[in-house]
Design a protein around this motif. Structure first.
Motif, PDB file in Angstrom:
ATOM      1  N   MET A 185      -0.195  -0.080  11.332  1.00 51.07           N
ATOM      2  CA  MET A 185      -0.538  -1.390  10.784  1.00 51.07           C
ATOM      3  C   MET A 185       0.422  -1.845   9.694  1.00 51.07           C
ATOM      4  SD  MET A 185      -2.876  -2.596  12.649  1.00 51.07           S
ATOM      5  CE  MET A 185      -3.017  -4.119  11.722  1.00 51.07           C
ATOM      6  N   PRO A 186       0.909  -0.989   8.802  1.00 51.64           N
ATOM      7  CA  PRO A 186       1.877  -1.459   7.795  1.00 51.64           C
ATOM      8  C   PRO A 186       3.185  -1.905   8.447  1.00 51.64           C
ATOM      9  CG  PRO A 186       0.881   0.627   7.138  1.00 51.64           C
ATOM     10  CD  PRO A 186       0.511   0.412   8.572  1.00 51.64           C
ATOM     11  N   VAL A 216       5.147  10.251  -0.255  1.00 52.59           N
ATOM     12  CA  VAL A 216       4.392   9.013  -0.435  1.00 52.59           C
ATOM     13  C   VAL A 216       5.366   7.842  -0.313  1.00 52.59           C
ATOM     14  CG1 VAL A 216       2.964   7.642  -2.005  1.00 52.59           C
ATOM     15  CG2 VAL A 216       2.697  10.134  -1.917  1.00 52.59           C
ATOM     16  N   VAL A 217       5.093   6.930   0.605  1.00 51.42           N
ATOM     17  CA  VAL A 217       5.971   5.771   0.783  1.00 51.42           C
ATOM     18  C   VAL A 217       5.160   4.503   0.520  1.00 51.42           C
ATOM     19  CG1 VAL A 217       7.480   6.940   2.422  1.00 51.42           C
ATOM     20  CG2 VAL A 217       5.513   5.659   3.287  1.00 51.42           C
ATOM     21  N   LEU A 240       0.460   9.823  11.864  1.00 52.61           N
ATOM     22  CA  LEU A 240       1.755   9.700  11.193  1.00 52.61           C
ATOM     23  C   LEU A 240       1.573   9.465   9.701  1.00 52.61           C
ATOM     24  CD1 LEU A 240       3.533   7.321  13.736  1.00 52.61           C
ATOM     25  CD2 LEU A 240       3.997   9.764  13.411  1.00 52.61           C
ATOM     26  N   PHE A 241       0.702   8.509   9.368  1.00 57.24           N
ATOM     27  CA  PHE A 241       0.515   8.088   7.973  1.00 57.24           C
ATOM     28  C   PHE A 241      -0.974   7.892   7.690  1.00 57.24           C
ATOM     29  CE2 PHE A 241       4.603   6.083   9.222  1.00 57.24           C
ATOM     30  CZ  PHE A 241       5.451   6.624   8.254  1.00 57.24           C
ATOM     31  N   ARG A 242      -1.368   8.238   6.458  1.00 52.99           N
ATOM     32  CA  ARG A 242      -2.702   7.862   5.961  1.00 52.99           C
ATOM     33  C   ARG A 242      -2.521   7.056   4.678  1.00 52.99           C
ATOM     34  NH1 ARG A 242      -6.823  11.481   8.351  1.00 52.99           N
ATOM     35  NH2 ARG A 242      -5.816  13.403   9.009  1.00 52.99           N
ATOM     36  N   TYR A 243      -3.401   6.077   4.479  1.00 53.78           N
ATOM     37  CA  TYR A 243      -3.414   5.308   3.235  1.00 53.78           C
ATOM     38  C   TYR A 243      -3.772   6.252   2.090  1.00 53.78           C
ATOM     39  CZ  TYR A 243      -3.674   1.315   6.423  1.00 53.78           C
ATOM     40  OH  TYR A 243      -3.431   0.414   7.418  1.00 53.78           O
ATOM     41  N   CYS A 244      -3.052   6.121   0.975  1.00 49.45           N
ATOM     42  CA  CYS A 244      -3.287   7.012  -0.156  1.00 49.45           C
ATOM     43  C   CYS A 244      -3.012   6.249  -1.456  1.00 49.45           C
ATOM     44  CB  CYS A 244      -2.375   8.231  -0.062  1.00 49.45           C
ATOM     45  SG  CYS A 244      -0.619   7.839  -0.231  1.00 49.45           S
ATOM     46  N   VAL A 259       0.848  -1.197   0.000  1.00 50.53           N
ATOM     47  CA  VAL A 259       0.000   0.000   0.000  1.00 50.53           C
ATOM     48  C   VAL A 259       0.882   1.245   0.000  1.00 50.53           C
ATOM     49  CG1 VAL A 259      -1.914  -1.117   1.206  1.00 50.53           C
ATOM     50  CG2 VAL A 259      -0.180   0.112   2.534  1.00 50.53           C
ATOM     51  N   TYR A 260       0.282   2.359  -0.407  1.00 49.39           N
ATOM     52  CA  TYR A 260       0.958   3.654  -0.339  1.00 49.39           C
ATOM     53  C   TYR A 260       0.467   4.404   0.890  1.00 49.39           C
ATOM     54  CZ  TYR A 260       2.299   2.747  -5.167  1.00 49.39           C
ATOM     55  OH  TYR A 260       2.820   2.190  -6.302  1.00 49.39           O
TER      56      TYR A 260
END
Lengths: 83, 225
Positions: B200-201, B134-135, B163-167, B114-115
């Motif tokens: 979660m990632p 984007v990671v 920290l991060f959102r799915y994109c 996922v990104y």
């Protein structure tokens, strides 16, 4: 001391998505049943010795609060009967 | 610096975490949960896996394991604590971080790349990135849907703790790019203090070269360096 059975029912708060219940509902519909909604819940029966029904309920309540339910997503209720 | 990777019965990403940490120059060792945390550790990883077979709810049992009292004390002392996947579920169940990770909207286990968009680069976990980067980091979970009460979610946003959102690959945070139905596409957050984080990632699966699709996870693990 009396032995009581505390029944703790844990269910998702209204409005929290329940993908497993949705999947079960669709499976029932595939079997030809008609239904508007399906909600699922977990039920725990706890046998415990306590001074009173209230004391048994308090203990079961704490168990639900600390482990059996996750207050972020769940509501729960406790019913106590003499075993 | 030695990082303790806490091994519960059913943890299965503990060795990966140790290897990935070694790759970014961090000395790490596995610690069996019954042995408690060594007193001289400089970081804690709660690794992925299926602790206690996900009985009751993912992470619920491990969250009440006695070693979590040590982890809580370490977190309060400012020691960096990272929960990954099952470790994130444990972190929320242990109330190190708010909210809960529950059943994916798809009701399926999802193992895919996922990104993620970096929402706040001003934390130890994201200092290697810039805000908006984007990671690409993989997920592997059945219970990764982030849920939280409306007012607590607003607090998280206001306090810049996401920290991060799915994109998507271009950094757009959309419903289509949300793999599990998480509130606000949230993939990772910090606790009350930024030394505690859950996501979660799996950064440890995107750290060693030639193993995954990217090495974008190195930045997260570099927080321990």
């Amino acid at each position: 001391m009396t032995t009581y059975t505390a029944t703790v029912t844990v269910r998702l708060k209204r409005g929290v998505l329940d993908p497993e219940a949705e999947t079960t509902k669709r499976a029932l519909e595939r079997l030809g049943f008609e239904l508007e909604a399906l909600r699922s819940a977990d039920q725990f029966e706890l046998d415990l010795d306590a001074e009173s029904a209230d004391a048994a309920a308090d203990r079961a309540d704490e168990m639900a609060e600390r482990l059996l339910a996750n207050p972020t997503i769940h509501d729960y209720d406790v019913e106590v009967t003499e075993a | 610096m030695t990082v303790a990777v806490v091994q519960f019965g059913g943890s299965n990403c503990d060795r990966d975490a140790v290897q990935a940490l070694a790759h970014v120059g961090v000395d790490a060792e596995r610690v069996w949960h019954e042995d408690g945390l060594p007193s001289d550790i400089d970081g804690v990883v709660l690794p992925g896996g299926f602790s206690y077979g996900d009985y009751l709810r993912a992470g619920a049992m491990a969250a009440h394991s006695p070693i979590m009292n040590d982890v809580r004390d370490a977190a309060e002392d400012g020691v960096p604590v990272l929960g990954v996947c099952n470790g994130a579920q444990i972190g929320c169940e242990a109330k190190l971080t708010p909210g809960a990770f529950t059943t994916n909207a798809s009701a399926r286990f999802q193992c895919e790349s996922v990104y993620l968009r970096v929402e706040n680069a001003d934390t130890p976990w994201t200092a290697a990135y810039d805000e908006g980067d984007v990671v690409e980091i993989p997920i592997a979970h059945g219970e990764g849907r982030f849920e939280i009460a409306d007012d607590r979610y607003d607090d998280l946003v206001a306090e810049d703790r996401i920290l991060f959102r799915y994109c998507d690959a271009d950094g757009n945070v959309t419903a289509d790019a949300n793999p599990n139905g998480s509130r606000g596409n949230v993939a990772g957050i910090t606790g009350d203090h930024e030394n505690v984080a859950v996501l979660m990632p799996h950064p440890e699966r995107a750290t060693l070269p030639d193993l995954g699709r990217s090495i974008d996870g190195q930045g997260v693990l570099s927080a321990f360096a």
